[in-house]
Design an enzyme around this catalytic site. Structure first.
Site, short mmCIF file in Angstrom:
data_model
loop_
_atom_site.label_atom_id
_atom_site.label_comp_id
_atom_site.label_asym_id
_atom_site.label_seq_id
_atom_site.Cartn_x
_atom_site.Cartn_y
_atom_site.Cartn_z
N ASP A 163 1.00 -0.99 -0.02
CA ASP A 163 -0.07 -0.06 0.17
C ASP A 163 0.90 1.43 -0.06
O ASP A 163 1.53 1.33 1.01
CB ASP A 163 -0.83 -0.20 1.18
CG ASP A 163 -1.63 1.24 1.30
OD1 ASP A 163 -1.56 2.26 0.83
OD2 ASP A 163 -2.42 1.11 2.37
N LYS B 117 3.02 10.83 -3.43
CA LYS B 117 1.97 10.45 -4.35
C LYS B 117 1.14 11.33 -5.05
O LYS B 117 0.68 11.06 -6.00
CB LYS B 117 1.35 9.61 -3.37
CG LYS B 117 0.01 8.84 -3.86
CD LYS B 117 -0.45 7.84 -3.13
CE LYS B 117 -1.63 7.18 -3.66
NZ LYS B 117 -2.19 6.06 -2.48
N GLU C 287 -7.13 0.72 -4.53
CA GLU C 287 -7.22 0.62 -3.26
C GLU C 287 -8.55 0.06 -2.39
O GLU C 287 -8.61 -0.95 -1.88
CB GLU C 287 -7.02 1.64 -2.34
CG GLU C 287 -5.48 2.21 -2.53
CD GLU C 287 -5.15 3.73 -2.51
OE1 GLU C 287 -6.18 4.62 -1.98
OE2 GLU C 287 -3.94 4.09 -2.63
N ASP D 200 -13.29 5.51 2.52
CA ASP D 200 -11.81 5.44 3.00
C ASP D 200 -11.47 7.10 3.60
O ASP D 200 -11.38 7.89 2.78
CB ASP D 200 -10.87 5.19 1.83
CG ASP D 200 -9.45 5.20 2.25
OD1 ASP D 200 -8.89 5.70 3.10
OD2 ASP D 200 -8.66 4.61 1.42
#
Ligand code: AMP
Length: 589
Positions: A9, A71, A148, A170
């Site tokens: 992850d 990211k 994800e 999330d």
């Protein structure tokens, strides 16, 4: 031997690596007892590379030599400056991936060359391609890039339940995503995704900070907003209070000597009730609920089409988030897999399937029953004394402890009966009563005198129920042995086996941690730590000249503390350094 494929992850703030071994999913420790690697990269004074915790700490001192949140820049053709050199976002990500690969290799004791890496569902082709390249630079053949929410669905074993639709919600520290996924014979398809890249648990902390600032203004006539040190301390206290409020009805923001007013120290001790806190964060939660509806309409679905809600991200532990989702979708969200680790776990499961293994089962020990008490409330429009109030919900991982506040209902009420039930029915009398006690001798007070009732369930299924009169501290409690086993019938054996396995795990844990403890983790050995400490002192001393009187005093204290511990134990030195680094971070901001 089949080569292990690792699951990664690769997160904005934190990253994790997991594998499947002997049919079990393991999220690998990156340092003893820690399974989360901060996604921060840096170059130290001596030119060596820092990744994770060490890089995050040095960020305070040397932002020009450190990079975080890479990211957010994946897929851009841009140069990222670090220590006087330019890197592509892929290269920076590759450094994190490479460290995770090394951690996995040390753990397995074999070379690792293949990985499954997760990306957000909204990532474009260019962002996915950049992630793949980062893997290759890190010496990893990227067997698959998976979404994800797909990974989360795998970890929750959502795919085993036949064809259905799930909502993956999330909420992390600084990002929020919601996805609607379709699950059919182990194929997970993301139907729609929506979110906000700048919304998360950190916003909840800021609300509590603002609350404390306003309190200091009215109660002590002092404005601490320009006092960087006080603000830094408030922020830490706010996060701690927020986490407490996930399990407790009250939390106290408490900081001694937070500031000074006319030469007199100002101490902060501010209690906050969960209700007040929930009012503050409601607008943020409402925004996420709106996003849920956007995602649903993007998928062409209505609320009733959703069969499951899966929670991902640390901030989903907030009860208001879970409650609002339940109200909105009429389903109890699933929180049985650790929300911080489930994406990495799902990546590892996908990796194991690619490697030719069987999809493993994620083993978590959960309570198979809901436990709660009864209270006066409204039931079908009438006032009813036996409304069921669940404290520990079915499928909550154990051990667990949850508290709620209850109030006396009439003036001068001196005793309260506490009934303990197992079941789901909103009418407590339809559930199974497994215990009761009376707390008597309450102080003479008007109606509304608060009592805090706590349910604690341990891995052996022992439930302890305690009630405490908030103002006086008067306490009464009972212990119900075998609360899980008593009514479990044929599930008893299964529960025992699960618990035995849990203990086996625990027996193995410390040894393993010990064996790895010798490793340098992020390379912070004693020598490096002391070099960092000296650099930190230097930076703090430079800042002293421009600091205001109050800040200067804090700085001097921080510097002295680090200096005193330079020859002391690494643990103590590290905490003093962390405190000083925090100070600098906010003074520098
Ligand atoms: P993540 O980015 O998934 O690691 O989530 C981090 C966020 O979750 C931070 O804002 C944490 O403060 C928050 N968090 C962690 N534990 C809890 C908790 N028990 N209750 C509420 N928020 C939490």
């Amino acid at each position: 031997m089949i080569e292990t494929i690792i699951g990664i992850d690769l997160g904005t703030t934190n990253s994790e690596v997991a594998i499947v071994r002997d049919g079990r999913v393991e999220v690998i420790e990156v340092a003893p007892g820690i399974r989360i690697l901060p996604s921060v990269v840096g170059v130290a004074d001596d030119g060596s590379l820092l990744i994770g915790e060490a890089a995050r700490n040095q960020y305070v001192l040397h932002p020009e030599r450190s990079v975080r949140s890479i990211k957010r820049r994946m897929g851009e053709f841009t140069a990222v400056h670090m220590a006087g050199k330019d890197y592509s976002p892929q290269e920076i990500s590759a450094m994190i991936l490479r460290r995770l690969r090394e951690i996995a290799e040390a753990h397995i004791g074999a070379t690792v060359s293949k990985a499954v890496i997760t990306v957000p569902a909204y990532f474009s082709d260019a962002q996915r391609q950049a992630t793949r390249e980062a893997g290759e630079i890190a010496g990893l053949e990227v067997m698959r890039i998976i979404n994800e929410p797909t990974a989360a669905a795998l970890a929750y074993e959502s795919c085993h339940h036949g064809a259905h639709k799930a909502l993956v919600y999330d909420l992390g520290g600084g990002t929020f995503d919601v996805s609607v996924v379709n699950l059919e014979s182990a194929v997970v398809e993301v139907l729609a995704s929506h979110g906000n890249n700048h919304l998360g648990g950190d916003d909840f902390d800021l609300q509590l900070v603002a609350f404390a600032v306003a309190h200091l203004q009215t109660k002590h006539d002092i404005d601490v907003r320009d006092n960087a040190v006080a603000m830094a301390r408030l922020q830490r206290a706010a996060e701690a209070a927020k986490i407490t409020l996930s399990d407790q009805p009250y939390a106290t923001l408490s900081e001694e000597f937070l500031a000074e007013k006319d030469g007199v120290p100002v101490h902060l001790s501010l209690e906050i009730a969960r209700d007040e806190y929930e009012e503050m964060i409601e607008p943020f939660v409402a925004e996420t609920i709106e996003a849920v509806h956007v995602a649903l309409s993007g998928a062409g679905l209505t609320v009733s089409a959703i069969n499951e809600i899966l929670l991902v991200g640390g901030a989903t532990r907030t009860p208001l988030v879970q409650r609002r989702l339940e109200q909105e979708l009429g389903l109890q969200p699933r929180a049985d897999v650790d929300p911080d680790l489930c994406v990495a776990m799902g990546a590892a499961i996908q990796a194991a399937v690619i490697a030719g293994g069987q999809a493993p089962t994620v083993l978590v020990d959960v309570t198979p029953y809901t436990f709660g008490t009864s209270a006066m409330g409204s039931f079908n429009g009438d006032i009813y004394p036996y409304c069921f109030v669940p404290l520990i919900r079915k499928n909550t991982p154990i051990p667990v402890s949850r508290s709620e506040a209850f109030c006396t209902v009439y003036d001068g009420q001196s005793r309260v009966d506490v009934n303990v039930y197992q079941g789901e029915d909103p009418d407590a009398l339809n559930n199974i009563e497994i215990g009761r006690f009376t707390i008597a001798g309450l102080r003479d007070a008007p109606a509304g005198n608060p009592l805090i009732t706590t349910f604690s369930l341990d891995v052996n299924g022992i439930l302890q129920v305690t009630s405490r009169e908030k103002e006086s501290g008067l306490v009464h409690s009972i212990t119900i042995d075998n609360a899980i086993g008593r009514f479990a019938g044929d599930k008893l054996l299964a529960a025992r086996e699960r618990i035995d396995e849990l203990f086996d795990d625990q027996d193995a844990g410390p040894e393993r941690a010990g064996a790895e403890g010798g490793g340098s983790g992020d390379g912070v050995d004693g020598r490096r730590l002391r070099i960092e400490a000296s650099a930190l002192i230097e930076k703090a001393e430079r800042l002293l000249a421009s600091a205001g009187a109050e800040d200067a005093e804090d700085l001097v204290n921080g510097i002295e503390a680090v200096k005193d511990l330079l020859a002391g134990s690494e643990g103590e030195l590290k905490s003093a350094m962390d405190a000083l680094a925090d100070l600098l971070y906010y003074l520098d901001a």
